[in-house]
Enzyme design. Sequence first.
Site, PDB file in Angstrom:
ATOM      1  N   LYS A  51       0.875  -1.159   0.000  1.00  0.00           N
ATOM      2  CA  LYS A  51       0.000   0.000   0.000  1.00  0.00           C
ATOM      3  C   LYS A  51       0.922   1.220   0.000  1.00  0.00           C
ATOM      4  O   LYS A  51       2.035   1.161   0.517  1.00  0.00           O
ATOM      5  CB  LYS A  51      -0.822  -0.037   1.290  1.00  0.00           C
ATOM      6  CG  LYS A  51      -2.201   0.520   1.148  1.00  0.00           C
ATOM      7  CD  LYS A  51      -3.056   0.139   2.353  1.00  0.00           C
ATOM      8  CE  LYS A  51      -4.033   1.257   2.669  1.00  0.00           C
ATOM      9  NZ  LYS A  51      -4.784   1.770   1.514  1.00  0.00           N
ATOM     10  N   CYS A  81      -2.785   9.163  -7.636  1.00  0.00           N
ATOM     11  CA  CYS A  81      -4.039   8.787  -6.976  1.00  0.00           C
ATOM     12  C   CYS A  81      -5.098   9.866  -7.212  1.00  0.00           C
ATOM     13  O   CYS A  81      -4.881  11.030  -6.880  1.00  0.00           O
ATOM     14  CB  CYS A  81      -3.835   8.600  -5.479  1.00  0.00           C
ATOM     15  SG  CYS A  81      -5.373   8.182  -4.648  1.00  0.00           S
TER      16      CYS A  81
END
Lengths: 272, 314
Positions: B45, B138
Amino acid sequence: MNIKTFDSRPVALPIKKIVKENETTNTYVFEYFLGSKPGQFVMMWIPGVDEKPFSVAFDDGNEFWLTICNVGGSTAELFKMKEGDKVGIRGPFGTAYEFADGDHLALVAGGYGAAPMYNVASEAVKKDCKVEFMVGARNKDLLLYTHKVLGLGSNVNLHISTDDGSAGFKGYITQVLEDLLKKEKIDKVFTCGPEVMMQAVGGVANAQGVDCYLSMEKYMKCGIGVCGQCAIDDTGVLACKDGPVMNYADVKDLPEFGKYHRDSVGKKKHFN
Amino acid sequence: MANLKIKFCDVGFENPTVLASGILGVTASSLKKVVKDGAGGVTTKSIWLEEHKGHSNPTMLGTENYFINAVGLSDAGIEKASAETFPEYLDGKSPPGRDLRPAPIIASIVASSIDDFGELAEKIEKCGPDIVEVNISCPNVEDEFGKPFACVADDAVAVTKLVKGKISSVPVIVKLSPNVESIGEIAKACADAGADGFCAVNTYGPGMVIDVDMRMPVLKNKVGGVSGPGIKPLAVKAVYDVFKATGLPIIGTGGVLSGEDAIEMMMAGARLVGMGTMVYYRGSEGFGEVVREMDEWCEKNGVKNIEEIIGIIK
């Protein structure tokens, strides 16, 4: 390849009824075919606030119940809602407590774990099971579901313990369980409550040669096996998908069982 | 059995499948399970310098056609990654008694400022990853941080140069955004700035899903990145463009759910194939299944070495 059709969008459901269980706990009733099995959970979306996992406390195909304690934060917002207000429901998710017709079951609940254990009991009596419903709490005011359990009929025996002796046996429910297992033939022990309590219950059950299934309580973010927040050390199995109901024998030696869980960013938080 | 082994920037992978960043990547145990289930490599992550909360729920949902998420890059920060995730992953990777090189771990890093990327790069290199992936794309933290660096060529170049200047021992790849006019141009600019390869692509959008009964967006963040089956043709085209523009190694990511999807991505130019949303549809066991499906396709089509098909679409 067989990709299952799967829609995880929430379903908007009005709260049909709110039942006050005690000072801090309400049961929310929804009229909806959920199709859950005892031990499974749903994700409840409190619009504009958050979405959290809750065990199902009852599901007869016409309505289901969620028994929820007001621990502040998003549950405080839920407690401001009224009958008729809508929440979003996704699920049911996860594994269930499995039993056979006619089994003699010991259900050991700690605190709010009484709600999902009641769900097992209400299904078990339909299958001619004999149920020993064992519930422990710090004091009698925190006991949940004891009246409802008594309404399930003569195949259900209620056993109570409180830390302060204000109701039932004075002490831990594990002691009551141990005495029972020594006296009676029990097919399976199911437990739901704080992890450290379930660890003790599993130990007592296995020592008497009885299988024990428990409900892992980890921080679940997505509920659908994607985010990895509820992965358990050191096997990496997911509490939301491979659980929440797991065999004590499979989890008892895991390094995090009974010792810690993780918070919303994945940091270890030790129980104490 | 076809040879599915891949060298990516000189790092050896047992097969081309890689866990994409953001899925099942919170702990070393979880990453190790994904490898056990069949992945050729894993991506953490995205790791921040400091703890980062991310968004409240609902953060994700899916249908048979698409998936959308706005997790918001929750992470405990580099300190936890360095004290726990990397040591635990790197320690336990080899099966007992065998001196194998473990499945490669790709460290995804993210920062809200270009300067932070420099400090983070130095710290992440010390953790011992096989590859560093710079997440500048993102789409679901725009409210907090504005347009992703990957959407502005000058920003993408600045981050790439800075990180490449700090990290010398392992390859640095850039995770690209598909939400740009020309992904090929951005990729070319990053390649000129020293990028060793790419992960293409991050999620699309952001998009929005409205619950019509509630009359509000389902995601708490209102908008989120779109992934899953519906974006696959777009992602394949993006990978094709990046490969044409740079010729550099690419982790092709976006909507891959099956062995044939993975083959398609490789034909477009991917050397490795990233999968994240696949886990929603098939579980992490899906990695092993996809690898088997790739092998079956190779057998059926007389492909002895998977390298043969990379970038064959002209």
